[in-house]
Design a protein around this motif. Structure first.
Motif, PDB file in Angstrom:
ATOM      1  N   ASP A 160       0.350  -1.338  -0.061  1.00  0.00           N
ATOM      2  CA  ASP A 160       0.096  -0.050  -0.210  1.00  0.00           C
ATOM      3  C   ASP A 160       1.339   1.176  -0.490  1.00  0.00           C
ATOM      4  O   ASP A 160       2.051   1.255   0.763  1.00  0.00           O
ATOM      5  CB  ASP A 160      -0.696  -0.372   1.359  1.00  0.00           C
ATOM      6  N   GLY A 161       1.208   2.473  -1.067  1.00  0.00           N
ATOM      7  CA  GLY A 161       1.785   3.272  -1.360  1.00  0.00           C
ATOM      8  C   GLY A 161       1.535   4.013  -0.344  1.00  0.00           C
ATOM      9  O   GLY A 161       2.598   4.186   0.565  1.00  0.00           O
ATOM     10  N   HIS A 162       0.862   4.335   0.992  1.00  0.00           N
ATOM     11  CA  HIS A 162       1.214   5.563   1.825  1.00  0.00           C
ATOM     12  C   HIS A 162       0.990   5.056   2.713  1.00  0.00           C
ATOM     13  O   HIS A 162       2.304   5.514   3.385  1.00  0.00           O
ATOM     14  CB  HIS A 162      -0.378   5.978   2.022  1.00  0.00           C
ATOM     15  N   VAL A 163       0.878   3.516   4.086  1.00  0.00           N
ATOM     16  CA  VAL A 163       1.584   3.149   4.176  1.00  0.00           C
ATOM     17  C   VAL A 163       2.936   3.182   4.596  1.00  0.00           C
ATOM     18  O   VAL A 163       3.481   3.059   5.248  1.00  0.00           O
ATOM     19  CB  VAL A 163       0.731   1.949   4.598  1.00  0.00           C
ATOM     20  N   GLN A 164       3.716   2.375   3.137  1.00  0.00           N
ATOM     21  CA  GLN A 164       5.033   2.357   3.012  1.00  0.00           C
ATOM     22  C   GLN A 164       5.660   3.420   3.134  1.00  0.00           C
ATOM     23  O   GLN A 164       6.655   3.306   3.416  1.00  0.00           O
ATOM     24  CB  GLN A 164       5.270   1.191   1.536  1.00  0.00           C
ATOM     25  N   ILE A 165       5.298   4.361   2.522  1.00  0.00           N
ATOM     26  CA  ILE A 165       5.647   5.740   2.758  1.00  0.00           C
ATOM     27  C   ILE A 165       6.378   6.164   4.036  1.00  0.00           C
ATOM     28  O   ILE A 165       7.164   6.839   4.291  1.00  0.00           O
ATOM     29  CB  ILE A 165       5.116   6.623   1.966  1.00  0.00           C
ATOM     30  N   LEU A 166       5.009   6.251   4.674  1.00  0.00           N
ATOM     31  CA  LEU A 166       4.908   6.409   6.418  1.00  0.00           C
ATOM     32  C   LEU A 166       6.116   5.492   6.476  1.00  0.00           C
ATOM     33  O   LEU A 166       7.445   6.384   7.845  1.00  0.00           O
ATOM     34  CB  LEU A 166       3.845   6.319   6.672  1.00  0.00           C
ATOM     35  N   GLN A 167       5.822   4.468   6.495  1.00  0.00           N
ATOM     36  CA  GLN A 167       7.105   3.261   7.270  1.00  0.00           C
ATOM     37  C   GLN A 167       8.518   3.894   6.793  1.00  0.00           C
ATOM     38  O   GLN A 167       9.728   3.444   7.542  1.00  0.00           O
ATOM     39  CB  GLN A 167       6.657   2.348   6.265  1.00  0.00           C
ATOM     40  N   GLU A 168       8.690   4.066   5.677  1.00  0.00           N
ATOM     41  CA  GLU A 168       9.695   4.823   4.555  1.00  0.00           C
ATOM     42  C   GLU A 168      10.657   5.661   5.385  1.00  0.00           C
ATOM     43  O   GLU A 168      11.706   6.244   5.465  1.00  0.00           O
ATOM     44  CB  GLU A 168      10.229   4.410   3.257  1.00  0.00           C
ATOM     45  N   SER A 169       9.397   6.364   5.400  1.00  0.00           N
ATOM     46  CA  SER A 169       9.690   7.963   6.434  1.00  0.00           C
ATOM     47  C   SER A 169      10.991   7.867   7.553  1.00  0.00           C
ATOM     48  O   SER A 169      11.375   8.112   8.042  1.00  0.00           O
ATOM     49  CB  SER A 169       8.693   8.828   5.699  1.00  0.00           C
ATOM     50  N   VAL A 170      10.132   6.736   8.281  1.00  0.00           N
ATOM     51  CA  VAL A 170      10.576   7.006   9.321  1.00  0.00           C
ATOM     52  C   VAL A 170      12.312   5.765   9.723  1.00  0.00           C
ATOM     53  O   VAL A 170      12.942   6.053   9.916  1.00  0.00           O
ATOM     54  CB  VAL A 170       9.348   5.427  10.077  1.00  0.00           C
ATOM     55  N   HIS A 171      11.940   4.682   8.255  1.00  0.00           N
ATOM     56  CA  HIS A 171      13.224   4.471   8.270  1.00  0.00           C
ATOM     57  C   HIS A 171      14.332   5.276   8.139  1.00  0.00           C
ATOM     58  O   HIS A 171      15.764   4.549   8.119  1.00  0.00           O
ATOM     59  CB  HIS A 171      13.684   3.377   7.376  1.00  0.00           C
ATOM     60  N   ILE A 172      14.680   6.077   6.093  1.00  0.00           N
ATOM     61  CA  ILE A 172      15.602   6.670   6.141  1.00  0.00           C
ATOM     62  C   ILE A 172      15.761   7.581   7.252  1.00  0.00           C
ATOM     63  O   ILE A 172      17.537   7.541   7.366  1.00  0.00           O
ATOM     64  CB  ILE A 172      14.779   6.886   5.037  1.00  0.00           C
TER      65      ILE A 172
END
Length: 294
Positions: A160-172
């Motif tokens: 899911d694009g929105h959820v994955q963006i949120l997750q990667e915004s924490v990882h990076i």
């Protein structure tokens, strides 16, 4: 910092209201810890750098608490049954190993700052702690980098694009911040080689500035994590289901349903035991020997 306990679709530790409150507190506590950490590094540029060491110890202690909470929350999701990790690779390599590695890195960084603080307070006679301090200041961020890379290596069943963006915004931000801490510690160690500096003089300006920028990235990652938790709780958003069957297997066990693989293994084992019993109960075969007339 590893993702919060809401990474899985199912979390079975405590009531829902208490679980949500714990995630909010955990996320907010990490943001506060990064602010304290940032203040500690900024204080190294002031006339009272020793007070900055106290702030660094406080911030790192809070980060340890946050990661320990993540570790306990992930294990509580499987009732602390470590044997289930054999059926769920990501649970073992991500949700268990990452907070453990992050906690170890935070503890090592804490010890490095503590050694410098002790040497600054006691002075002569504690110079032997300086080498250990520089080494732990490198080892801690190195474990942070390892944990951040490992935490990013997740495989989801759906995207899911929105959820994955949120997750990667924490990882990076966590990964980049950890790299800055590591580079700063390595450069500082090389700068101090061959010099007769002691105490706070061991913390060079390059290390301080890189750690300031690293703390800012940690703060950004913490804020993004707060946004992620808020949207997941308020808007009923959940991260995509991670591959792995530890929780599903636990649910089947609670409901009295044995997984098909285990059921098939049990059926084959039972058939093998019945066959062995039948062979053991059968009479020993023999052959009559007829002797003809001579």
């Amino acid at each position: 910092m590893v993702k919060l306990a809401s990474s899985r679709e199912i979390r079975m530790y405590g009531p829902r209201l208490g679980r949500n409150r714990a995630e909010y507190i955990n996320a907010g506590l990490y943001v506060f810890a990064t602010v304290v950490l940032l203040g500690g590094f900024v204080a190294q540029l002031s006339k009272e750098p020793k007070s900055g060491l106290v702030l660094l110890l406080m911030g790192l202690g809070l980060i340890v608490v946050v990661n320990v909470h993540d570790l306990v929350a992930h294990l509580a999701g499987i009732d602390f049954r470590f044997q289930l990790m054999g059926f769920d690779t990501q649970l073992a390599l991500v949700e268990f190993a990452v907070p453990l590695v992050q906690t170890a890195g935070s503890v090592l960084f804490f010890l490095g700052i503590l050694f410098l603080f002790i040497q600054e307070e006691k002075g002569y006679g504690y110079f032997k702690l300086e080498k250990h301090a520089l080494n732990t200041l490198i080892a801690g961020p190195a474990l942070w980098v390892l944990g951040s890379i490992h935490n990013a290596c997740q495989i989801y069943e759906r995207a899911d694009g929105h959820v994955q963006i949120l997750q990667e915004s924490v990882h990076i931000p966590f990964l980049m911040g950890s790299l800055l801490f590591l580079v700063g510690a390595v450069l500082n160690c090389r700068e101090q080689a061959g010099r007769s500096h002691h105490g706070l003089e061991l913390l060079g300006g390059t290390w301080v500035w890189l750690c300031i920028f690293g703390s800012i990235l940690f703060f950004v990652g913490g804020l993004t994590n707060v946004v992620k938790v808020f949207e997941m709780q308020q808007n009923s958003m959940r991260l995509e289901k991670l591959r792995g069957g530890a929780q599903e297997r636990l649910v089947r066990e609670r409901e009295g349903q044995v997984p098909l693989i285990l059921e098939e293994q049990g059926r084959r084992r039972k058939q093998a035991e019945e066959a062995k019993s039948a062979v053991a109960a059968a009479p020993t075969p023999y052959k009559d020997v007829l002797v003809g007339p001579s």
